[in-house]
Motif scaffolding. Structure first.
Motif, PDB file in Angstrom:
ATOM      1  N   HIS A   1       0.831  -1.139   0.052  1.00 14.80           N
ATOM      2  CA  HIS A   1      -0.032  -0.355   0.324  1.00 14.80           C
ATOM      3  C   HIS A   1       0.581   1.677   0.510  1.00 14.80           C
ATOM      4  CE1 HIS A   1      -3.118  -3.034   1.393  1.00 14.80           C
ATOM      5  NE2 HIS A   1      -4.077  -2.097   1.193  1.00 14.80           N
ATOM      6  N   THR A   2      -0.259   2.513  -0.616  1.00 14.98           N
ATOM      7  CA  THR A   2       1.636   3.370  -0.723  1.00 14.98           C
ATOM      8  C   THR A   2       0.755   4.434  -0.870  1.00 14.98           C
ATOM      9  OG1 THR A   2       0.472   4.024  -3.214  1.00 14.98           O
ATOM     10  CG2 THR A   2       1.990   2.925  -3.314  1.00 14.98           C
ATOM     11  N   LYS A   3       1.508   5.864  -0.579  1.00 14.98           N
ATOM     12  CA  LYS A   3       0.715   6.791  -0.180  1.00 14.98           C
ATOM     13  C   LYS A   3      -0.807   7.056  -1.069  1.00 14.98           C
ATOM     14  CE  LYS A   3       3.437  10.986   0.545  1.00 14.98           C
ATOM     15  NZ  LYS A   3       4.264  11.848  -0.138  1.00 14.98           N
ATOM     16  N   SER A   4      -0.095   7.253  -2.342  1.00 15.59           N
ATOM     17  CA  SER A   4      -1.524   7.428  -2.997  1.00 15.59           C
ATOM     18  C   SER A   4      -2.707   6.234  -2.692  1.00 15.59           C
ATOM     19  CB  SER A   4      -1.424   6.703  -4.359  1.00 15.59           C
ATOM     20  OG  SER A   4      -0.108   7.010  -4.840  1.00 15.59           O
ATOM     21  N   ASP A   5      -2.828   5.001  -2.088  1.00 17.09           N
ATOM     22  CA  ASP A   5      -3.855   4.452  -1.486  1.00 17.09           C
ATOM     23  C   ASP A   5      -4.212   5.138  -0.198  1.00 17.09           C
ATOM     24  OD1 ASP A   5      -3.987   1.792  -3.132  1.00 17.09           O
ATOM     25  OD2 ASP A   5      -1.597   1.295  -2.474  1.00 17.09           O
ATOM     26  N   ARG A   6      -3.639   5.532   0.105  1.00 18.94           N
ATOM     27  CA  ARG A   6      -3.494   5.879   1.884  1.00 18.94           C
ATOM     28  C   ARG A   6      -5.199   7.345   1.198  1.00 18.94           C
ATOM     29  NH1 ARG A   6       0.334   7.891   6.396  1.00 18.94           N
ATOM     30  NH2 ARG A   6      -0.866   6.973   8.639  1.00 18.94           N
ATOM     31  N   ALA A   7      -3.853   7.623   0.728  1.00 17.86           N
ATOM     32  CA  ALA A   7      -5.043   9.187   0.035  1.00 17.86           C
ATOM     33  C   ALA A   7      -6.266   9.277  -0.535  1.00 17.86           C
ATOM     34  CB  ALA A   7      -4.446   9.882  -1.210  1.00 17.86           C
ATOM     35  N   GLU A   8      -6.243   7.775  -1.550  1.00 20.36           N
ATOM     36  CA  GLU A   8      -7.779   6.815  -1.881  1.00 20.36           C
ATOM     37  C   GLU A   8      -8.961   7.119  -0.948  1.00 20.36           C
ATOM     38  OE1 GLU A   8      -5.375   5.801  -6.063  1.00 20.36           O
ATOM     39  OE2 GLU A   8      -6.438   4.015  -5.035  1.00 20.36           O
ATOM     40  N   THR A   9      -8.318   5.915   0.016  1.00 17.74           N
ATOM     41  CA  THR A   9      -9.120   5.303   1.399  1.00 17.74           C
ATOM     42  C   THR A   9      -9.898   6.385   2.197  1.00 17.74           C
ATOM     43  OG1 THR A   9      -7.614   3.582   0.930  1.00 17.74           O
ATOM     44  CG2 THR A   9      -8.903   3.797   3.163  1.00 17.74           C
ATOM     45  N   LEU A  10      -8.562   7.883   2.116  1.00 13.41           N
ATOM     46  CA  LEU A  10      -9.542   8.724   3.021  1.00 13.41           C
ATOM     47  C   LEU A  10     -10.340   8.837   2.370  1.00 13.41           C
ATOM     48  CD1 LEU A  10      -7.590  11.249   4.566  1.00 13.41           C
ATOM     49  CD2 LEU A  10      -9.057  12.017   3.299  1.00 13.41           C
ATOM     50  N   LEU A  11     -10.812   9.553   0.704  1.00 17.04           N
ATOM     51  CA  LEU A  11     -11.381  10.036   0.423  1.00 17.04           C
ATOM     52  C   LEU A  11     -12.314   8.920   0.551  1.00 17.04           C
ATOM     53  CD1 LEU A  11      -9.525  11.565  -2.191  1.00 17.04           C
ATOM     54  CD2 LEU A  11     -10.998  13.011  -0.757  1.00 17.04           C
ATOM     55  N   TYR A  12     -12.697   7.664   0.081  1.00 16.81           N
ATOM     56  CA  TYR A  12     -13.399   6.297   0.041  1.00 16.81           C
ATOM     57  C   TYR A  12     -14.276   7.066   1.329  1.00 16.81           C
ATOM     58  CZ  TYR A  12     -15.735   1.479  -0.528  1.00 16.81           C
ATOM     59  OH  TYR A  12     -16.305   0.976  -0.518  1.00 16.81           O
ATOM     60  N   ASN A  13     -13.428   6.460   2.505  1.00 19.37           N
ATOM     61  CA  ASN A  13     -14.345   6.684   3.656  1.00 19.37           C
ATOM     62  C   ASN A  13     -14.940   8.062   4.098  1.00 19.37           C
ATOM     63  OD1 ASN A  13     -13.422   4.135   4.155  1.00 19.37           O
ATOM     64  ND2 ASN A  13     -11.474   4.230   5.318  1.00 19.37           N
ATOM     65  N   LEU A  14     -14.328   8.778   3.307  1.00 19.05           N
ATOM     66  CA  LEU A  14     -15.258  10.113   3.794  1.00 19.05           C
ATOM     67  C   LEU A  14     -15.935  10.258   3.406  1.00 19.05           C
ATOM     68  CD1 LEU A  14     -14.871  13.695   4.588  1.00 19.05           C
ATOM     69  CD2 LEU A  14     -13.516  13.893   3.004  1.00 19.05           C
ATOM     70  N   ILE A  15     -16.512  10.152   2.102  1.00 20.71           N
ATOM     71  CA  ILE A  15     -18.140  10.199   1.147  1.00 20.71           C
ATOM     72  C   ILE A  15     -18.916   8.821   1.001  1.00 20.71           C
ATOM     73  CG2 ILE A  15     -18.336   8.994  -1.375  1.00 20.71           C
ATOM     74  CD1 ILE A  15     -15.538  10.362  -2.107  1.00 20.71           C
ATOM     75  N   ARG A  16     -18.312   7.861   1.512  1.00 24.15           N
ATOM     76  CA  ARG A  16     -19.034   7.280   2.744  1.00 24.15           C
ATOM     77  C   ARG A  16     -19.825   7.388   4.157  1.00 24.15           C
ATOM     78  NH1 ARG A  16     -17.801   0.939   3.871  1.00 24.15           N
ATOM     79  NH2 ARG A  16     -15.520   2.282   4.280  1.00 24.15           N
ATOM     80  N   GLY A  17     -18.585   8.371   4.599  1.00 26.11           N
ATOM     81  CA  GLY A  17     -19.689   8.603   6.098  1.00 26.11           C
ATOM     82  C   GLY A  17     -18.707   8.080   6.976  1.00 26.11           C
TER      83      GLY A  17
END
Length: 330
Positions: A124-140
């Motif tokens: 897992h990379t910095k890119s995955d970490r950024a995407e996961t933050l956005l994914y979870n933020l959008i889901r609530g």
């Protein structure tokens, strides 16, 4: 061996963050994609400095027609490098990303336990970490979801999951693979926009990069890093508050089983953030699924509610009721 700035960076990261000890057994999850190939190459090159024993594990989800060829490709790489190889193939195709992730970690843990590996290592990379933050933020989600993809976490007894590449972007792993001519296996499912994570990766992140912040991945990953430390602090403080409200003196006594009573006087002195965390920790013990925001809020409301106030039933049938200075869950 060619020693690149990326080698130096990962060597420093492992040492400064105490991700691994010397002479340990590391099981590397290798899909064949650029991130996992970059990871295994870096660890192979660092092996002589640390004395590790490395193994490769590959999980075949049976999602694609070429998945068996993909597994053979990774096995051949392991043979070329002289590394132990472990393959696990799903009995039937796994339909969702979440189910695939759960199955993958179960499988990796079983391989590690059976073969005495202390660490499972993923790319897992910095890119995955950024995407996961956005994914979870959008889901609530709260801060816990936003700080997901931590550097390390226990998976099961004696086995730790480690992610050494969280300060490396996907662009950097691609450049590294090109530099060392590593044979990347292109996963066609990464282009499938049916998956929310792929839409975030291919559409949302580029849009944010072009229109808001060219360094958006680094900014989001940095936010996740800051939140991780704050979440760890708040969780510890909430555990101490919960034990005080439950009247337990030792951590091993604080396992929550029904019926139980929480002292409202103890909880009323605490900030709302800790009150909510205590209630979430309690609900995590008594519910089969993760508690929702609504579950946590209705239980938190009882801290200052009038006597005899009660909630409607939680999933599974438990009810919370105010009895004087106590919130009683039964």
């Amino acid at each position: 061996m060619v020693w690149t700035p990326l080698h130096a960076k990962i060597h420093r990261t492992i040492r400064s963050r105490h991700l691994f000890e010397r002479n340990q057994r590391l099981l590397i999850a290798v899909s064949g994609g650029q991130d996992s190939l970059c990871l295994i190459k870096l660890l192979l090159d660092l092996q002589s400095k640390w004395g590790w024993y490395l193994g490769i594990a590959h999980c075949d989800h049976r999602w694609r027609s070429d998945s068996e060829a993909n597994a053979n490709h990774v096995e051949n790489l392991a043979k070329t490098w002289g590394i132990s190889f472990y393959l696990e193939t799903a009995n039937k195709p796994i339909n969702s990303e979440a189910a695939a992730r759960d199955w993958r970690y179960q499988v990796l843990s079983a391989i590690a336990q059976a073969n005495n590996y202390q660490y499972i290592v993923t790319g897992h990379t910095k890119s995955d970490r950024a995407e996961t933050l956005l994914y979870n933020l959008i889901r609530g989600t709260g801060a816990d979801g936003l700080q997901a993809l931590t550097w390390q976490r226990p998976l099961t007894t004696g086995i730790v999951l480690v992610r050494p590449l969280l300060e490396i972007t996907r662009i950097q792993t691609e450049q590294f693979c090109q530099e060392f001519k590593l044979p990347i296996w292109e996963d066609s499912t990464n282009q499938n926009l049916q998956y929310a994570r792929n839409r975030i990766r291919q559409e949302l992140i580029p849009y944010l990069r072009d229109n808001f912040n060219p360094q958006v991945e680094s900014a989001l990953a940095q936010t996740a890093e800051l939140l991780q430390a704050e979440v760890e602090y708040l969780e510890k403080a909430a555990q101490e508050l919960r034990d005080g409200a439950l009247g337990v003196r030792h951590e091993e006594d604080s396992l929550t089983v029904l019926p139980l009573r929480l002292n409202r006087r103890v909880l009323q002195k605490a900030p709302l953030a800790l009150q909510r965390r205590v209630m979430r920790q309690v609900l995590q013990q008594i519910l089969t699924d993760a508690p929702s925001f609504e579950h946590i809020e209705k239980l938190t409301a009882l801290i200052i509610a009038p006597n005899r106030s009660q909630t409607d039933p939680f999933p599974g049938g438990a009810i919370a009721q105010v009895e004087g200075d106590w919130i009683c869950l039964k």
